[in-house]
Design a protein around this motif. Structure first.
Motif, PDB file in Angstrom:
ATOM      1  N   ALA A   9       1.545 -18.836 -10.183  1.00 29.12           N
ATOM      2  CA  ALA A   9       0.368 -17.981 -10.291  1.00 29.12           C
ATOM      3  C   ALA A   9      -0.115 -17.628  -8.903  1.00 29.12           C
ATOM      4  CB  ALA A   9      -0.733 -18.695 -11.058  1.00 29.12           C
ATOM      5  N   THR A  10      -0.609 -16.421  -8.761  1.00 30.80           N
ATOM      6  CA  THR A  10      -1.109 -15.929  -7.490  1.00 30.80           C
ATOM      7  C   THR A  10      -2.599 -15.698  -7.630  1.00 30.80           C
ATOM      8  OG1 THR A  10       0.991 -14.829  -7.107  1.00 30.80           O
ATOM      9  CG2 THR A  10      -0.873 -14.075  -5.811  1.00 30.80           C
ATOM     10  N   ASP A  93       5.296  -5.819  -4.254  1.00 27.52           N
ATOM     11  CA  ASP A  93       6.343  -6.786  -3.898  1.00 27.52           C
ATOM     12  C   ASP A  93       6.519  -7.833  -4.991  1.00 27.52           C
ATOM     13  OD1 ASP A  93       6.890  -5.549  -1.480  1.00 27.52           O
ATOM     14  OD2 ASP A  93       5.821  -7.028  -0.255  1.00 27.52           O
ATOM     15  N   ILE A  94       5.405  -8.328  -5.522  1.00 20.50           N
ATOM     16  CA  ILE A  94       5.467  -9.318  -6.595  1.00 20.50           C
ATOM     17  C   ILE A  94       6.059  -8.689  -7.855  1.00 20.50           C
ATOM     18  CG2 ILE A  94       4.066 -10.709  -8.183  1.00 20.50           C
ATOM     19  CD1 ILE A  94       2.181 -11.211  -5.755  1.00 20.50           C
ATOM     20  N   VAL A 103       1.611 -14.155 -12.962  1.00 16.63           N
ATOM     21  CA  VAL A 103       0.201 -14.279 -13.301  1.00 16.63           C
ATOM     22  C   VAL A 103      -0.562 -14.099 -11.996  1.00 16.63           C
ATOM     23  CG1 VAL A 103      -1.616 -15.814 -14.142  1.00 16.63           C
ATOM     24  CG2 VAL A 103       0.661 -15.881 -15.201  1.00 16.63           C
ATOM     25  N   ILE A 104      -1.406 -13.064 -11.947  1.00 22.02           N
ATOM     26  CA  ILE A 104      -2.213 -12.817 -10.759  1.00 22.02           C
ATOM     27  C   ILE A 104      -3.675 -12.902 -11.166  1.00 22.02           C
ATOM     28  CG2 ILE A 104      -2.845 -11.145  -8.980  1.00 22.02           C
ATOM     29  CD1 ILE A 104      -0.003  -9.981  -9.270  1.00 22.02           C
ATOM     30  N   VAL A 105      -4.409 -13.793 -10.540  1.00 23.04           N
ATOM     31  CA  VAL A 105      -5.833 -13.956 -10.818  1.00 23.04           C
ATOM     32  C   VAL A 105      -6.582 -13.318  -9.658  1.00 23.04           C
ATOM     33  CG1 VAL A 105      -7.701 -15.593 -11.232  1.00 23.04           C
ATOM     34  CG2 VAL A 105      -5.382 -16.122 -12.040  1.00 23.04           C
ATOM     35  N   ALA A 106      -7.344 -12.274  -9.960  1.00 27.01           N
ATOM     36  CA  ALA A 106      -8.039 -11.551  -8.896  1.00 27.01           C
ATOM     37  C   ALA A 106      -9.396 -11.065  -9.391  1.00 27.01           C
ATOM     38  CB  ALA A 106      -7.185 -10.377  -8.418  1.00 27.01           C
ATOM     39  N   HIS A 107     -10.171 -10.565  -8.461  1.00 27.09           N
ATOM     40  CA  HIS A 107     -11.495 -10.032  -8.755  1.00 27.09           C
ATOM     41  C   HIS A 107     -11.390  -8.637  -9.357  1.00 27.09           C
ATOM     42  CE1 HIS A 107     -13.719 -13.239  -6.718  1.00 27.09           C
ATOM     43  NE2 HIS A 107     -12.685 -13.274  -5.912  1.00 27.09           N
ATOM     44  N   ALA A 108     -12.476  -8.186  -9.956  1.00 24.20           N
ATOM     45  CA  ALA A 108     -12.501  -6.890 -10.635  1.00 24.20           C
ATOM     46  C   ALA A 108     -12.152  -5.732  -9.706  1.00 24.20           C
ATOM     47  CB  ALA A 108     -13.870  -6.656 -11.277  1.00 24.20           C
ATOM     48  N   GLY A 109     -12.646  -5.749  -8.477  1.00 25.30           N
ATOM     49  CA  GLY A 109     -12.339  -4.666  -7.547  1.00 25.30           C
ATOM     50  C   GLY A 109     -10.854  -4.571  -7.247  1.00 25.30           C
ATOM     51  N   VAL A 110     -10.226  -5.706  -7.051  1.00 22.28           N
ATOM     52  CA  VAL A 110      -8.783  -5.750  -6.810  1.00 22.28           C
ATOM     53  C   VAL A 110      -8.048  -5.218  -8.031  1.00 22.28           C
ATOM     54  CG1 VAL A 110      -6.809  -7.291  -6.426  1.00 22.28           C
ATOM     55  CG2 VAL A 110      -8.943  -7.631  -5.140  1.00 22.28           C
ATOM     56  N   ASN A 111      -8.431  -5.707  -9.202  1.00 22.29           N
ATOM     57  CA  ASN A 111      -7.799  -5.232 -10.445  1.00 22.29           C
ATOM     58  C   ASN A 111      -7.973  -3.727 -10.601  1.00 22.29           C
ATOM     59  OD1 ASN A 111      -7.228  -7.905 -10.988  1.00 22.29           O
ATOM     60  ND2 ASN A 111      -8.816  -8.128 -12.533  1.00 22.29           N
ATOM     61  N   ARG A 112      -9.173  -3.244 -10.335  1.00 17.58           N
ATOM     62  CA  ARG A 112      -9.453  -1.810 -10.514  1.00 17.58           C
ATOM     63  C   ARG A 112      -8.599  -0.938  -9.596  1.00 17.58           C
ATOM     64  NH1 ARG A 112     -15.306  -3.437 -11.341  1.00 17.58           N
ATOM     65  NH2 ARG A 112     -15.713  -2.822 -13.500  1.00 17.58           N
ATOM     66  N   VAL A 113      -8.445  -1.314  -8.327  1.00 19.95           N
ATOM     67  CA  VAL A 113      -7.653  -0.459  -7.435  1.00 19.95           C
ATOM     68  C   VAL A 113      -6.178  -0.476  -7.823  1.00 19.95           C
ATOM     69  CG1 VAL A 113      -9.304  -0.522  -5.524  1.00 19.95           C
ATOM     70  CG2 VAL A 113      -7.408  -2.164  -5.551  1.00 19.95           C
ATOM     71  N   ASP A 140       3.710  -3.675 -16.867  1.00 16.24           N
ATOM     72  CA  ASP A 140       5.170  -3.743 -16.798  1.00 16.24           C
ATOM     73  C   ASP A 140       5.641  -2.982 -15.571  1.00 16.24           C
ATOM     74  OD1 ASP A 140       5.611  -5.176 -19.200  1.00 16.24           O
ATOM     75  OD2 ASP A 140       5.375  -3.337 -20.368  1.00 16.24           O
ATOM     76  N   CYS A 141       6.684  -3.481 -14.954  1.00 21.09           N
ATOM     77  CA  CYS A 141       7.322  -2.788 -13.836  1.00 21.09           C
ATOM     78  C   CYS A 141       8.810  -2.728 -14.140  1.00 21.09           C
ATOM     79  CB  CYS A 141       7.075  -3.523 -12.526  1.00 21.09           C
ATOM     80  SG  CYS A 141       7.932  -2.746 -11.134  1.00 21.09           S
ATOM     81  N   ASN A 142       9.338  -1.522 -14.160  1.00 22.31           N
ATOM     82  CA  ASN A 142      10.752  -1.326 -14.423  1.00 22.31           C
ATOM     83  C   ASN A 142      11.306  -0.383 -13.356  1.00 22.31           C
ATOM     84  OD1 ASN A 142      13.274  -1.146 -15.490  1.00 22.31           O
ATOM     85  ND2 ASN A 142      12.664  -0.152 -17.387  1.00 22.31           N
ATOM     86  N   ASN A 143      12.084  -0.939 -12.434  1.00 25.52           N
ATOM     87  CA  ASN A 143      12.669  -0.144 -11.343  1.00 25.52           C
ATOM     88  C   ASN A 143      11.617   0.653 -10.572  1.00 25.52           C
ATOM     89  OD1 ASN A 143      15.322  -0.996 -11.907  1.00 25.52           O
ATOM     90  ND2 ASN A 143      15.461   0.498 -13.568  1.00 25.52           N
ATOM     91  N   GLY A 144      10.493   0.017 -10.268  1.00 20.86           N
ATOM     92  CA  GLY A 144       9.455   0.671  -9.482  1.00 20.86           C
ATOM     93  C   GLY A 144       8.536   1.581 -10.262  1.00 20.86           C
ATOM     94  N   THR A 145       8.739   1.679 -11.568  1.00 20.78           N
ATOM     95  CA  THR A 145       7.854   2.471 -12.422  1.00 20.78           C
ATOM     96  C   THR A 145       6.929   1.509 -13.151  1.00 20.78           C
ATOM     97  OG1 THR A 145       9.533   4.168 -12.713  1.00 20.78           O
ATOM     98  CG2 THR A 145       7.745   4.124 -14.331  1.00 20.78           C
ATOM     99  N   TYR A 146       5.628   1.765 -13.040  1.00 25.67           N
ATOM    100  CA  TYR A 146       4.628   0.869 -13.614  1.00 25.67           C
ATOM    101  C   TYR A 146       4.034   1.467 -14.872  1.00 25.67           C
ATOM    102  CZ  TYR A 146       4.915  -1.375  -9.094  1.00 25.67           C
ATOM    103  OH  TYR A 146       5.380  -2.016  -7.984  1.00 25.67           O
ATOM    104  N   SER A 147       3.761   0.603 -15.838  1.00 24.92           N
ATOM    105  CA  SER A 147       3.052   1.044 -17.040  1.00 24.92           C
ATOM    106  C   SER A 147       2.108  -0.068 -17.475  1.00 24.92           C
ATOM    107  CB  SER A 147       4.033   1.402 -18.161  1.00 24.92           C
ATOM    108  OG  SER A 147       4.836   0.292 -18.491  1.00 24.92           O
TER     109      SER A 147
END
Length: 163
Positions: A9-10, A93-94, A103-113, A140-147
């Motif tokens: 987890a990050t 990168d992750i 699993v990335i635990v972050a603040h709302a501002g980080v999540n929003r950007v 999801d990340c598939n070959n650099g495409t995010y959804s």
């Protein structure tokens, strides 16, 4: 969750994110990794001040930030564009590091950007992206495409538990 595919987890800095991340090892069976780039936006000289205190010490600046939310930097702080430029390279990168889940635990501002970038929303409008306390976003990340597979899911939701 397939434990073999899961990376540690990050978590970004800050006490709230750190407390939330303490639950992660129970789910992931992995240690928590702290990555400073996932810290919440730096408000510089405004850090720890109430809105009233900011208005008293820096007349007109709070309103200016509201009008230029994406680019305004409080004295000694960063803008939301700065935040996105700090967060995105580490996030990508992750996300692109292989087929493992993260699993990335972050603040709302980080999540929003991050979500603004994925959804193609201008950072100026980041507050249209709701991020209630302790919500889960599944990306999801598939070959650099995010959804965005799911957002605003609560950690107790069966959808999360069955990933």
């Amino acid at each position: 969750m397939d434990q073999k595919k899961l990376r540690p987890a990050t978590v970004g800095g800050g006490e709230g994110a750190w407390r939330a991340a303490q639950f992660s090892p129970k789910i992931t069976k992995k240690p928590v990794e702290v990555i400073d780039d996932f810290k919440e936006i730096c408000l510089g000289d405004w850090e720890g001040l109430t809105t009233r205190e900011v208005n008293n010490r820096y007349p007109g600046c709070y309103e200016a930030r509201g009008k230029n939310l994406d680019t305004y930097r409080p004295p000694g702080g960063e803008s939301f564009i700065d935040l996105q430029q700090r967060v995105w390279p580490v996030f990508s990168d992750i996300a692109e590091s292989g087929s493992r889940l993260a699993v990335i635990v972050a603040h709302a501002g980080v999540n929003r950007v991050i979500l603004c970038r994925i959804l193609g929303i201008n950072v100026k409008k980041l507050f249209i992206v709701s991020q209630p306390y302790a919500c889960v976003n599944i990306i999801d990340c598939n070959n650099g495409t995010y959804s965005l597979r799911a957002t605003l899911v609560q950690p107790s939701d069966p959808f999360v538990k069955n990933m």
